[in-house]
Design an enzyme around this catalytic site. Structure first.
Site, PDB file in Angstrom:
ATOM      1  N   ASP A  15       0.870  -1.157   0.000  1.00 21.28           N
ATOM      2  CA  ASP A  15       0.000   0.000   0.000  1.00 21.28           C
ATOM      3  C   ASP A  15       0.920   1.223   0.000  1.00 21.28           C
ATOM      4  O   ASP A  15       2.119   1.121   0.295  1.00 21.28           O
ATOM      5  CB  ASP A  15      -0.880  -0.018   1.251  1.00 21.28           C
ATOM      6  N   ASP A  17      -0.156   5.191   0.875  1.00 22.93           N
ATOM      7  CA  ASP A  17      -0.400   6.123   1.982  1.00 22.93           C
ATOM      8  C   ASP A  17      -0.313   5.391   3.308  1.00 22.93           C
ATOM      9  O   ASP A  17      -1.062   4.440   3.558  1.00 22.93           O
ATOM     10  CB  ASP A  17      -1.797   6.757   1.842  1.00 22.93           C
ATOM     11  N   ASP A 214      -1.350  -0.405   6.121  1.00 20.55           N
ATOM     12  CA  ASP A 214      -1.465   0.269   7.414  1.00 20.55           C
ATOM     13  C   ASP A 214      -2.895   0.308   7.911  1.00 20.55           C
ATOM     14  O   ASP A 214      -3.148   0.804   9.000  1.00 20.55           O
ATOM     15  CB  ASP A 214      -0.941   1.715   7.298  1.00 20.55           C
TER      16      ASP A 214
END
Length: 357
Positions: A15, A17, A214
């Protein structure tokens, strides 16, 4: 070093961001981690729900941060949504776009006609994150959906991570229309749907991919749904309390403070923390899993110890916070509520307070 976590996988799907960068600032150690994987022969892919940039723009942004990336390695929810729209509707069909210029460009390149008004008779509404999205275009989208347009959302992330804290994401904007229309989108394209993960694995011909994210509700849930192992890094949105309370479909294989865990033994990041039958409260993965006359049982790792008595658990000792988190997952995922976790040492008390427990 052949026994590190990343050695067990032939593709790592990142991922962006909260994992590689925060808005436009690289996260410390991310570039070094990617380069080390590449030098070891591991394939790399980037899968992002953020629909405000095209794959080439994302690759350029990453390269400018010192993170090597090629456009072909980047999968965005905007690109995936445009492909899906082109499969569903004939060439030239009008599609109302709520989002950034990148999403409009993807729709146009897919052979469809991006429009900005319900009066254009759109067959679909595609909604993605864009920092300039406001009431006017949301109103047009509401009118179009009420008139029969199919409502697509690139993703439903409630927030975006940033150096200043979580900011409203596309999910927050989707919630505006959900409230106005009293219904959900017809189609959600990005994570937690598995398409970005399965596409990345297919493109790389990977046999054993690892997904890194995250967010439990998108990255990890999507990886679980796709049948992939996953690593949650604590550099973005989801925190320790979220992980402890995670339902089975949002539980990662590993957890770590950051990407450096890729180059340490997998056992140091696996959750729940593995234990053996030895006693003591220090040393990696040492623990006591026996049950005494009081009905208590305990496990320990790297200076921490968790003792359970029924629906109550006590954390004591000191050490790496991630090791404490891994141990506590073993009891909370087995039914101990967060409200029943207690501290048995000052260090444990400080840690639980920092986690909001």
């Amino acid at each position: 070093m052949s026994d590190h976590l990343a050695a067990g996988y032939d593709l790592v799907i990142f991922d962006l961001d909260g994992v590689i960068y925060l808005i436009d600032k690289p996260i410390q150690g991310a570039a070094e981690a990617v380069e080390r994987l590449r030098s070891g022969g591991t394939s790399i892919a980037y899968a992002t729900n953020n629909a405000s940039r095209r794959a080439a723009d994302v690759a350029a942004l990453l390269t400018g941060m010192g993170v090597k990336a090629a456009p072909a390695e980047v999968l965005t929810s905007a690109g995936a949504a445009a492909v899906l729209l082109a499969e569903r509707f004939p060439a030239g069909a009008p599609v109302l776009v709520v989002g950034a210029d990148a999403l409009r460009a993807e729709v146009r390149d897919a052979g469809l006609n991006p429009v900005g008004s319900a009066e254009d008779g759109p067959v679909a509404v595609i909604q993605g994150y864009g920092p300039e999205v406001g009431w006017k275009i949301l109103a047009e989208a509401a009118l179009a959906v009420r008139a029969g347009a199919t409502w697509f959302a690139t993703n439903t992330d409630k927030t975006l991570p940033s150096p200043r804290g979580p900011l409203p994401g596309n999910g927050s904007l989707v919630a505006v229309l959900r409230t106005a229309l009293d219904r959900d989108p017809d189609v959600v394209v990005g994570k937690p749907e598995p398409a970005l993960f399965t596409t990345a694995a297919k493109q790389s011909e990977a046999k054993r991919p690892l997904a890194i994210g995250d967010r439990l509700d998108t990255d990890i849930e999507g990886a679980v749904g796709a049948g992939l192992d996953s690593l949650l890094v604590l550099t973005g949105v989801s925190g320790p309390a979220d992980l402890l309370a995670a339902p089975p479909h949002r539980r990662p294989t590993f957890v770590a403070a950051d990407l450096s865990a890729l180059f340490r033994p997998a056992a140091d990041a696996r959750i729940p923390a593995p234990g053996d039958t030895s006693t003591g409260t220090s040393g990696k993965a040492s623990g006591d899993t026996s049950t005494g006359t009081s009905g208590e049982s305990g496990t320990g790792a790297s200076g921490w110890r968790v003792t359970r008595d029924g629906d109550r658990a006590v954390l004591d000792g000191s050490g790496d916070p991630v090791d404490a988190l891994r141990l506590l997952c073993g009891v909370t995922w087995d039914g101990v509520p967060l409200s029943a976790i207690e501290a048995g040492s000052p260090e444990a008390g400080e840690l639980l307070h920092a986690w909001g427990i």
